[in-house]
Design an enzyme around this catalytic site. Sequence first.
Site, mmCIF file in Angstrom:
data_model
loop_
_atom_site.group_PDB
_atom_site.id
_atom_site.type_symbol
_atom_site.label_atom_id
_atom_site.label_comp_id
_atom_site.label_asym_id
_atom_site.label_seq_id
_atom_site.Cartn_x
_atom_site.Cartn_y
_atom_site.Cartn_z
ATOM 1 N N GLN A 13 17.025 12.742 -3.799
ATOM 2 C CA GLN A 13 16.316 13.924 -4.262
ATOM 3 C C GLN A 13 16.553 15.117 -3.337
ATOM 4 O O GLN A 13 16.973 14.953 -2.193
ATOM 5 C CB GLN A 13 14.800 13.629 -4.319
ATOM 6 C CG GLN A 13 14.428 12.497 -5.248
ATOM 7 C CD GLN A 13 13.054 11.925 -4.950
ATOM 8 O OE1 GLN A 13 12.116 12.149 -5.690
ATOM 9 N NE2 GLN A 13 12.919 11.174 -3.878
ATOM 10 N N ASP A 68 2.028 5.418 -7.229
ATOM 11 C CA ASP A 68 2.018 6.838 -6.859
ATOM 12 C C ASP A 68 3.424 7.381 -7.061
ATOM 13 O O ASP A 68 4.131 7.694 -6.111
ATOM 14 C CB ASP A 68 1.552 6.987 -5.419
ATOM 15 C CG ASP A 68 1.416 8.440 -4.989
ATOM 16 O OD1 ASP A 68 1.477 9.328 -5.865
ATOM 17 O OD2 ASP A 68 1.262 8.686 -3.782
ATOM 18 N N ASP A 116 4.907 10.311 1.001
ATOM 19 C CA ASP A 116 4.309 11.279 1.940
ATOM 20 C C ASP A 116 3.227 10.651 2.802
ATOM 21 O O ASP A 116 2.802 11.229 3.799
ATOM 22 C CB ASP A 116 3.755 12.491 1.185
ATOM 23 C CG ASP A 116 2.714 12.137 0.132
ATOM 24 O OD1 ASP A 116 1.767 11.399 0.450
ATOM 25 O OD2 ASP A 116 2.851 12.607 -1.013
ATOM 26 N N ASP A 167 13.517 -0.254 -4.309
ATOM 27 C CA ASP A 167 13.169 0.181 -5.651
ATOM 28 C C ASP A 167 11.910 -0.559 -6.102
ATOM 29 O O ASP A 167 11.816 -1.781 -5.976
ATOM 30 C CB ASP A 167 14.337 -0.127 -6.590
ATOM 31 C CG ASP A 167 14.022 0.211 -8.026
ATOM 32 O OD1 ASP A 167 13.626 -0.710 -8.772
ATOM 33 O OD2 ASP A 167 14.148 1.390 -8.400
#
Length: 284
Positions: free
Chosen positions: A34, A159, A89, A141
């Site tokens: 990403q 999440d 995060d 994954d």
Amino acid sequence: MTDTPEWFRETLCPDYGLSLRVDRVLQESETGHQRLRLFENARFGRVLTLDGVIQTTTADEFIYHEMMAHVPILAHGAARRVLILGGGDGGLAREVLRHASVEQVTMVEIDAGVVAFSREHLPGLSAGAFDDPRLDLVIADGMAFVTQSSAQFDVILVDSTDPVGPGEVLFTDSFYGRAKARLAEGGILVTQNGVPFIQPEELRQSMRAFRALFRDATCYLATVPTYSGGPMALGWGTDGTARQTPVDVLRDRLEAAGFEPRYYTPEVHAAAFALPGYVARLMT
């Protein structure tokens, strides 16, 4: 003559977008999965985006993370083992680990770059969670993990990002079925299911799968300013009766946990399952 300020505009939805003024760009980087960007906004604080989609802000992240963590853990009442899929995060792990009764947290994140980025640039979100000995961080994954693992968990929290890119597989019937197989008796699965007013199909498709899998399949709502367009839906699936836990019992459990959330209360917990008509109809 003053410079025109830069504005970030999220384009996740084709006919609706959220804009935030970019007061200062703090960091930009690419991982193997990403594109990350971190900027400051006067209202929302530090804003993290992945591939142009807002993931979290330091001003209001507590709402989402508290509601995803404390609703199932306090409803369950005896959660010892928790699985987090995503959440790189560290904010969700932080809230789960506030419960001293939780003995082990397994966190499966596909992108090690998000974890490293967040630890360096958003350390307040995890607030030491990555260093807690109860946390086992697995870079893998999520679909592969629930397929290959034989472990059982009292609570599973998904999440995930939205159902595009790396997060897409985490919204499939196959994934939900394999996640359920990882639940211990009376276990609870909670999932991120977007903003129903803007993303109705996301909730509708997930709830169709939940109804086929669980005796108690529904969602509950939380109002997170960053995720605009209405309240956010968190999917709820269990074969137990945890959703019927009385408010006074939730209150006792929270008091015993020994911390005071900023958003979550037992009363908000109960009310979050009272769904507006347009949300309830998405699940029929």
